[in-house]
Design an enzyme around this catalytic site. Sequence first.
Site, PDB file in Angstrom:
ATOM      1  CG  HIS A 168      -1.666  -1.264   1.432  1.00  0.00           C
ATOM      2  ND1 HIS A 168      -2.893  -1.530   0.859  1.00  0.00           N
ATOM      3  CD2 HIS A 168      -1.325  -2.381   2.126  1.00  0.00           C
ATOM      4  CE1 HIS A 168      -3.282  -2.747   1.216  1.00  0.00           C
ATOM      5  NE2 HIS A 168      -2.343  -3.289   1.978  1.00  0.00           N
ATOM      6  CB  SER A 172      13.108  22.397 -14.692  1.00  0.00           C
ATOM      7  OG  SER A 172      12.329  23.572 -14.815  1.00  0.00           O
ATOM      8  CE  LYS A 211      11.423  19.816 -11.078  1.00  0.00           C
ATOM      9  NZ  LYS A 211      10.022  19.739 -10.881  1.00  0.00           N
ATOM     10  CD  GLU A 224       8.386  12.480 -15.200  1.00  0.00           C
ATOM     11  OE1 GLU A 224       7.613  13.262 -15.784  1.00  0.00           O
ATOM     12  OE2 GLU A 224       9.316  12.862 -14.485  1.00  0.00           O
TER      13      GLU A 224
END
Length: 459
Positions: free
Chosen positions: A155, A276, A282, A289
Amino acid sequence: MSLIRGRFRKAADKLVAEYTVSTHFDWRLYRQDIAGSIAHAKMLARQQIISEREAEAITEGLESIREEIAQDRFQFKTELEDIHMNIEARLIEKVGEVGGKLHTARSRNDQVTLDLRLFAKEAASDTLDSLRGLQRAIVGLAEANKSVVMPGYTHLQPAQPVLLAHHLLAYFEMLQRDVDRFCDCLRRVDVMPLGSGAVAGVAYDVDRDFLACELGFSRISQNSMDAVSDRDFVLDYEAAASLCMMHRSRLAEEIILWSSQEFGFIELDEAYATGSSIMPQKKNPDIAELVRGKTGRVYGRLTAMLVTMKALPLSYNRDLQEDKEGFFDTVDTLLSTLEVFTGMVSTIRVRTEDTERALKRGYILATDLADYLVKKGEAFRSAHGIVAGLVGYAGEKGRSFAELDLNEYKKFSPLFEEDVYSISVASSLAARNVVGGTAPGQVERALATAKKLMGEAEG
Ligand code: ARG
């Protein structure tokens, strides 16, 4: 004169020609198409359906067309619809009327499915190579970090300590099932359809077994109607690819989580991360992704093909032309995904500072405390309740299990003794000494088995 519009007086409408043309994608089958045609010409000569000399002229013509296409010197013509007609028309242009004999005892219906089967065989074996490459990368990462422990999650909550290698080897198992599925694809696609003709079989004394042998197939199709309209092999690949992408997407998701500042378990190599455009701090896991994102695209191709097939009457219908773009895209997406994924995995750096910190949170040894009580005679269900109480108590005090004193333990159960302090991450791991468990010895054995499997695949 057009090769396919023999009985028509009108030329195809321009829009119609544009709508039906497939050359802009099926040109990719040119090597397979030419290999199929050369084998067919050779067979026709052996069976004395055409002469040896005619077969030679056809073969030479086809070989030079292969060069033309490979070197980008070939003029594709939209009005010739597809790769098959383009090659045949060019052949006739090059070798004269004898080129027109190539299509004896053949139809585009058995021709196109042959080409696609040859393509699928190559795709499946390239996929198997890439899967093995990724397996090696996973095993490499597991071995390089053999002693790293992290929380195992259920979970997405910290549950029990596990070896990172154990976690990674779960993905090895998935990869092994992927390998099995693509082997299965290879076995099922391995059927040679030529001789089926348009629908009913051909009216010539062809040698189908010879063709199978020439083209590297181990069996020939047994029903011409099925053979010209069967695309199960495309679906097999797309289904296997969907599961395969799903597995990659799951690990991609974990890589995204693990490389976040919140987890901090890993650091991606700069070559596999992006910055970024506005936030200089970043380092984004874009590759992972995209793997996750492209999974949806591969599922979409599978769904599209299933829908294309679902109401097709026997036998060949032009709907089947819709098989190719989705299939090519699936193969391209899967192969490129496996390649970058392998690079990304092999360059991951594990940050043990953060895996260790994570182990200290979330009372990760709670199950071990319950097991401790069970070994002292408590029933598991009540041991579970006792430890739940203890977790609540320690949580309120903001202390870890190790920070509670024995009297506090004893308030929850008289069975607690001094040896409760010997429960540790290491003892927790060692206790799970079951086949498939995370005990170091078991993981060591799983690693050895994985390496053996890869060795066999290579040998
Ligand atoms: N381009 C067609 C396809 O991809 C080739 C077969 C065409 N056959 C036909 N009878 N029109 O399926």
